[in-house]
Design an enzyme around this catalytic site. Structure first.
Site, short mmCIF file in Angstrom:
data_model
loop_
_atom_site.label_atom_id
_atom_site.label_comp_id
_atom_site.label_asym_id
_atom_site.label_seq_id
_atom_site.Cartn_x
_atom_site.Cartn_y
_atom_site.Cartn_z
N HIS A 116 -8.00 -6.55 6.97
CA HIS A 116 -7.80 -5.55 8.03
C HIS A 116 -8.01 -6.17 9.40
O HIS A 116 -9.10 -6.63 9.72
CB HIS A 116 -8.68 -4.30 7.88
CG HIS A 116 -7.88 -3.07 8.22
ND1 HIS A 116 -7.55 -2.75 9.51
CD2 HIS A 116 -7.27 -2.15 7.43
CE1 HIS A 116 -6.79 -1.65 9.48
NE2 HIS A 116 -6.60 -1.29 8.25
N GLU A 140 -2.55 -1.73 -3.26
CA GLU A 140 -3.69 -1.02 -2.71
C GLU A 140 -3.43 0.48 -2.74
O GLU A 140 -2.28 0.90 -2.61
CB GLU A 140 -3.89 -1.35 -1.23
CG GLU A 140 -4.03 -2.78 -0.88
CD GLU A 140 -3.94 -2.97 0.64
OE1 GLU A 140 -4.34 -4.05 1.08
OE2 GLU A 140 -3.46 -2.08 1.35
N HIS A 187 0.87 -1.18 0.00
CA HIS A 187 0.00 0.00 0.00
C HIS A 187 0.91 1.23 0.00
O HIS A 187 1.17 1.82 1.04
CB HIS A 187 -0.87 -0.04 1.26
CG HIS A 187 -2.02 0.91 1.23
ND1 HIS A 187 -3.24 0.64 1.82
CD2 HIS A 187 -2.14 2.14 0.70
CE1 HIS A 187 -4.05 1.66 1.65
NE2 HIS A 187 -3.41 2.58 0.98
N1 PXP Z 1 -6.60 -4.26 3.17
C1 PXP Z 1 -6.39 -2.93 3.06
C2 PXP Z 1 -7.15 -2.19 2.01
C3 PXP Z 1 -5.46 -2.27 3.87
O1 PXP Z 1 -5.26 -0.95 3.74
C4 PXP Z 1 -4.72 -3.04 4.80
C5 PXP Z 1 -3.68 -2.36 5.64
O2 PXP Z 1 -2.70 -1.80 4.79
C6 PXP Z 1 -4.97 -4.42 4.89
C7 PXP Z 1 -5.91 -5.00 4.07
C8 PXP Z 1 -4.23 -5.31 5.84
O3 PXP Z 1 -4.59 -4.95 7.15
P1 PXP Z 1 -3.72 -5.45 8.38
O4 PXP Z 1 -2.39 -4.82 8.27
O5 PXP Z 1 -4.51 -4.97 9.57
O6 PXP Z 1 -3.66 -6.95 8.31
#
Ligand code: PXP
Length: 245
Positions: A195, A75, A44
């Site tokens: 997430h 992302e 990301h």
């Molecule tokens: N999906 C998206 C769109 C995110 O922004 C993130 C964090 O960068 C994640 C998934 C992964 O989340 P986590 O780091 O909490 O596992």
């Protein structure tokens, strides 16, 4: 089968505290994840470059050429310094996230009604580049139809509220996710999730929520890697110091 894409941002967060040393190496960690069976790597890249930097994106794209079955998921907010990565790297998947540059992490899904026109244009552009498109969404089944109409291939369910409800012991934590995934699948949309997923809340989530094709996990996975790996690492340093054999 649900695939695991490892979000490698947090490795870069640590690396960036002493970037000149390249420790830990994003590329070595991505390699370890792929060699261990992860199905893909997620990044990301944010405009402030607080974790993944542009060069990381290009280096991971290069690495993934050696893993032709692995998926590269990038992302980001398509309206803020994002599209040039896709145009250069043409990843397998772009996950579009409506995050503010100042947000600590992605914290909500798209308001599709208010972004319909500009999202449809971006989605068309991404698909012309050969990149599959996923929209980061709150668990609201009634919004799946518009996601489909805008041309998305998949949605990614924003699971932070699930993780928080699960931690509180809420037995209905995944109910809205289940309904949304069913509706998405009915319409022919693929379903991803991510997430705050972790070793505790992931199995019950996948048991209840059908059709999840991919989870993207970063924070907990990288944190767990430290905890599971620290003992062995301390032993290595003891040996390197001549304090153990
Ligand atoms: N999906 C998206 C769109 C995110 O922004 C993130 C964090 O960068 C994640 C998934 C992964 O989340 P986590 O780091 O909490 O596992």
């Amino acid at each position: 089968m649900t695939k695991l894409s490892v979000n490698i941002n947090k490795v870069a967060t640590l690396r960036n505290t002493r970037p000149q040393l390249n420790i830990p190496s994003v590329i070595r960690c991505a390699t370890i994840c792929l060699d261990a069976g992860a199905h893909g790597i997620t990044v990301h890249p944010r405009p402030d470059q607080r974790h993944i930097r542009p060069q990381d994106v290009y280096d991971i794209a290069e690495l993934l050429k050696k893993y032709p079955k692995a998926e590269f998921n990038i992302e980001g907010n398509p309206f803020i310094e994002f599209m040039h990565f896709i145009e250069k790297v043409k990843p397998t998947q772009a996950t579009l996230v409506p995050d503010d540059p100042a947000a600590k992490t992605s914290d909500h899904g798209w308001d599709l009604q208010n972004n319909a026109e500009r999202l449809a244009a971006v989605i068309r552009r991404l698909k012309d580049l050969g990149t599959s498109v996923s929209l980061f969404m709150d668990p609201q089944p009634e919004h799946m139809e518009l996601a489909k109409r805008l041309g998305a291939d998949r949605i990614e369910l924003y699971t932070e509220p699930y993780a928080a409800a699960f931690a509180r012991g809420d037995r209905h934590a995944a109910d809205a996710y289940e309904k949304t995934a069913r509706r998405a699948a009915e319409l022919g949309l693929g379903v991803n999730a991510g997430h705050d997923l972790n070793l505790d809340n992931l199995p019950p989530f996948l048991k209840q929520v059908p059709h999840v094709e991919e989870v993207s996990i970063g924070h907990a996975l990288i944190g767990d890697a430290l905890e599971f790996g620290l003992a062995e690492t301390v032993r290595k340093y003891l040996r390197a110091s001549g304090l153990a054999t």
